[in-house]
Design an enzyme around this catalytic site. Structure first.
Site, PDB file in Angstrom:
ATOM      1  N   LEU A  12      12.380   2.498  28.141  1.00  0.00           N
ATOM      2  CA  LEU A  12      11.867   1.410  28.978  1.00  0.00           C
ATOM      3  C   LEU A  12      12.672   1.295  30.267  1.00  0.00           C
ATOM      4  CD1 LEU A  12      10.086  -0.995  29.631  1.00  0.00           C
ATOM      5  CD2 LEU A  12      11.604  -2.438  28.260  1.00  0.00           C
ATOM      6  N   ALA A  70      19.042  -1.905  23.837  1.00  0.00           N
ATOM      7  CA  ALA A  70      19.007  -2.392  22.451  1.00  0.00           C
ATOM      8  C   ALA A  70      19.432  -1.276  21.519  1.00  0.00           C
ATOM      9  CB  ALA A  70      17.589  -2.852  22.073  1.00  0.00           C
ATOM     10  N   TYR A  71      19.849  -1.675  20.324  1.00  0.00           N
ATOM     11  CA  TYR A  71      20.065  -0.711  19.242  1.00  0.00           C
ATOM     12  C   TYR A  71      18.686  -0.545  18.594  1.00  0.00           C
ATOM     13  CZ  TYR A  71      22.201   1.419  15.090  1.00  0.00           C
ATOM     14  OH  TYR A  71      22.553   2.276  14.082  1.00  0.00           O
ATOM     15  N   THR A 111      10.379  -7.229  19.758  1.00  0.00           N
ATOM     16  CA  THR A 111       9.630  -6.260  18.959  1.00  0.00           C
ATOM     17  C   THR A 111       8.671  -6.893  17.950  1.00  0.00           C
ATOM     18  OG1 THR A 111       9.932  -4.547  17.271  1.00  0.00           O
ATOM     19  CG2 THR A 111      11.656  -6.180  17.421  1.00  0.00           C
ATOM     20  N   TYR A 135      17.221  -4.178  11.681  1.00  0.00           N
ATOM     21  CA  TYR A 135      16.834  -4.120  13.108  1.00  0.00           C
ATOM     22  C   TYR A 135      15.994  -5.340  13.485  1.00  0.00           C
ATOM     23  CZ  TYR A 135      13.951  -2.759  17.135  1.00  0.00           C
ATOM     24  OH  TYR A 135      13.262  -2.745  18.328  1.00  0.00           O
ATOM     25  N   TRP A 162       5.496  -0.291  19.012  1.00  0.00           N
ATOM     26  CA  TRP A 162       5.283   1.169  18.964  1.00  0.00           C
ATOM     27  C   TRP A 162       5.439   1.800  20.355  1.00  0.00           C
ATOM     28  CZ3 TRP A 162       0.976   2.897  15.069  1.00  0.00           C
ATOM     29  CH2 TRP A 162       1.120   2.186  13.864  1.00  0.00           C
TER      30      TRP A 162
HETATM   31  N1  NAP Z   1      11.071   1.885  20.631  1.00  0.00           N
HETATM   32  C1  NAP Z   1      10.131   1.120  20.089  1.00  0.00           C
HETATM   33  O1  NAP Z   1       9.223   1.580  19.375  1.00  0.00           O
HETATM   34  C2  NAP Z   1      10.120  -0.358  20.354  1.00  0.00           C
HETATM   35  C3  NAP Z   1       9.116  -1.137  19.788  1.00  0.00           C
HETATM   36  C4  NAP Z   1       9.100  -2.499  20.048  1.00  0.00           C
HETATM   37  C5  NAP Z   1      10.080  -3.056  20.842  1.00  0.00           C
HETATM   38  N2  NAP Z   1      11.067  -2.285  21.365  1.00  0.00           N
HETATM   39  C6  NAP Z   1      12.083  -2.928  22.198  1.00  0.00           C
HETATM   40  O2  NAP Z   1      11.913  -2.462  23.527  1.00  0.00           O
HETATM   41  C7  NAP Z   1      13.166  -2.440  24.199  1.00  0.00           C
HETATM   42  C8  NAP Z   1      13.373  -1.091  24.831  1.00  0.00           C
HETATM   43  O3  NAP Z   1      13.404  -0.109  23.799  1.00  0.00           O
HETATM   44  P1  NAP Z   1      13.449   1.437  24.109  1.00  0.00           P
HETATM   45  O4  NAP Z   1      12.465   2.080  23.204  1.00  0.00           O
HETATM   46  O5  NAP Z   1      13.380   1.681  25.585  1.00  0.00           O
HETATM   47  O6  NAP Z   1      14.894   1.786  23.560  1.00  0.00           O
HETATM   48  P2  NAP Z   1      15.779   3.081  23.787  1.00  0.00           P
HETATM   49  O7  NAP Z   1      14.988   4.153  24.445  1.00  0.00           O
HETATM   50  O8  NAP Z   1      16.457   3.343  22.499  1.00  0.00           O
HETATM   51  O9  NAP Z   1      16.815   2.558  24.849  1.00  0.00           O
HETATM   52  C9  NAP Z   1      17.758   1.589  24.522  1.00  0.00           C
HETATM   53  C10 NAP Z   1      18.944   1.786  25.429  1.00  0.00           C
HETATM   54  O10 NAP Z   1      19.946   0.862  25.007  1.00  0.00           O
HETATM   55  C11 NAP Z   1      21.175   1.534  25.087  1.00  0.00           C
HETATM   56  N3  NAP Z   1      22.206   1.003  24.203  1.00  0.00           N
HETATM   57  C12 NAP Z   1      22.210   0.955  22.850  1.00  0.00           C
HETATM   58  N4  NAP Z   1      23.390   0.484  22.416  1.00  0.00           N
HETATM   59  C13 NAP Z   1      24.138   0.238  23.532  1.00  0.00           C
HETATM   60  C14 NAP Z   1      25.452  -0.248  23.739  1.00  0.00           C
HETATM   61  N5  NAP Z   1      26.242  -0.608  22.733  1.00  0.00           N
HETATM   62  N6  NAP Z   1      25.889  -0.365  24.998  1.00  0.00           N
HETATM   63  C15 NAP Z   1      25.107   0.002  26.049  1.00  0.00           C
HETATM   64  N7  NAP Z   1      23.867   0.480  25.919  1.00  0.00           N
HETATM   65  C16 NAP Z   1      23.390   0.593  24.660  1.00  0.00           C
HETATM   66  C17 NAP Z   1      20.883   2.953  24.684  1.00  0.00           C
HETATM   67  O11 NAP Z   1      21.906   3.746  25.203  1.00  0.00           O
HETATM   68  P3  NAP Z   1      22.121   5.255  24.727  1.00  0.00           P
HETATM   69  O12 NAP Z   1      20.992   5.987  25.392  1.00  0.00           O
HETATM   70  O13 NAP Z   1      23.453   5.592  25.268  1.00  0.00           O
HETATM   71  O14 NAP Z   1      22.036   5.223  23.232  1.00  0.00           O
HETATM   72  C18 NAP Z   1      19.529   3.190  25.321  1.00  0.00           C
HETATM   73  O15 NAP Z   1      19.652   3.767  26.598  1.00  0.00           O
HETATM   74  C19 NAP Z   1      14.205  -2.829  23.150  1.00  0.00           C
HETATM   75  O16 NAP Z   1      14.478  -4.195  23.262  1.00  0.00           O
HETATM   76  C20 NAP Z   1      13.502  -2.572  21.830  1.00  0.00           C
HETATM   77  O17 NAP Z   1      14.014  -3.406  20.810  1.00  0.00           O
HETATM   78  C21 NAP Z   1      11.095  -0.949  21.153  1.00  0.00           C
END
Ligand code: NAP
Length: 299
Positions: A12, A70-71, A111, A135, A162
């Protein structure tokens, strides 16, 4: 308008940076981005360090923080609950506390996994959360902290489902890899939701800032699918796009055939009607969006 985006290296975060508007709500945009390690124009910020999150806001005094970091490793989260809590609940709480003091706003991305998936109709933004795993529980705790700390006009919790895009770790990229390695694979057919592209979610995030939208909001692309439906569409459209050489057979399996450490909601469709109206955005059907996203995937 000064905006901080966290998680700039995530899927994102990257989509938000690709769609940065020059002007927001009539003001030129001043952007600060953070990632875990910094570099590439980003400031280093460890989201597990709540004090560092607070200091960042106090130093820059942004109008908005978009917390896209996010984690997100749903299964691994079961074995690292303290780190998950720190990143997904304590960091948004720290942003909220600092922003309450400085007068800024928070867009907290959340989420569908805050719901238990036991109902058969789309979840409305005002429904009670009941997460199944670590999570989802951590994201629900982050939402609750934000809503507790910040004035109601100064936060927006934007839930999505998703999430996938042309880069990063997501279902589309994983499927494309597996489909190149195998001639058939089984995909869970009894979990239902809606695939949502990072491009549309990024557009929705910027619209939140443009329109100063608050409260709990839901954004996903249009339609409904099981993971199996999503995988079948990926196989068909990626073959047509020339991303896969030969056709792969996708077999429907049940959740019990594919046990994972974390329980997932079997139904997590989000009711996005009110959010689409307030953002004045209408998403396309997820399959049309998938076709657009595949055109951006580097073979
Ligand atoms: N993915 C899904 O299917 C999904 C679904 C519904 C909602 N969401 C929500 O949408 C949002 C964006 O998700 P996304 O899919 O873009 O996630 P993502 O691709 O996993 O990206 C999350 C980012 O957060 C960083 N991060 C994690 N732990 C960290 C820490 N301790 N310090 C600094 N940075 C940290 C990660 O860094 P690294 O790259 O270094 O690990 C990563 O770049 C989140 O809030 C997630 O909960 C996601």
């Amino acid at each position: 308008m000064k905006v901080i985006i966290t998680g700039a290296a995530g899927q994102l975060g990257q989509a938000l940076r690709r769609r940065v508007p020059d002007v927001i709500a009539g003001s030129p945009l001043e952007l600060i981005v953070t990632s875990r390690t910094g570099g590439g124009g980003a400031i280093a910020l460890n989201l597990a360090d709540a004090e560092a999150c607070r200091r960042l806001v106090e130093k820059h005094r942004p109008d908005w923080v978009i917390n896209a970091g996010a984690y997100t490793a749903v299964d691994k989260a079961e074995s690292e609950p303290q780190l998950v809590q720190a990143v997904n609940a304590d960091a948004p709480a720290a942003f909220a506390e600092a922003l309450q003091a400085t007068g800024g706003h928070l867009l907290q991305v959340s989420t569908d996994f805050v719901f238990n998936g036991r109902q058969g109709s789309p979840y409305r933004p005002d429904q009670l959360v009941d997460p199944l795993g670590t999570y989802g529980a951590s994201k629900a705790a982050g939402e609750a902290a934000v809503a507790r700390v910040l004035d109601s006009s100064r936060f927006c919790i934007l839930r999505t489902s998703w999430l996938y895009g042309p880069v990063g770790e997501n279902f589309l990229i994983t499927m494309l890899r597996l489909m190149r390695e195998r001639d058939q694979l089984g995909v869970v057919a009894d979990q239902v939701g809606c695939p949502t592209a990072t491009s549309g979610l990024a557009r929705a995030c910027w619209a939140v800032l443009e329109r100063s939208v608050s409260g709990i909001q839901h954004w996903s692309d249009a339609g409904v699918a099981s993971w199996y439906d999503f995988a079948v569409a990926i196989a068909e459209l990626a073959t047509a796009e020339g991303l896969l050489d030969s056709s792969v057979r996708v077999n429907p399996i049940s959740t019990t055939d594919y046990p994972t450490p974390a329980h997932r909601p079997s139904y997590s469709l989000l009711d996005c009607v009110s959010t689409r109206a307030v953002l004045q955005l209408q998403p396309l059907h997820w399959r049309s969006v998938l076709q657009e996203v595949l055109a951006d995937v580097v073979a």
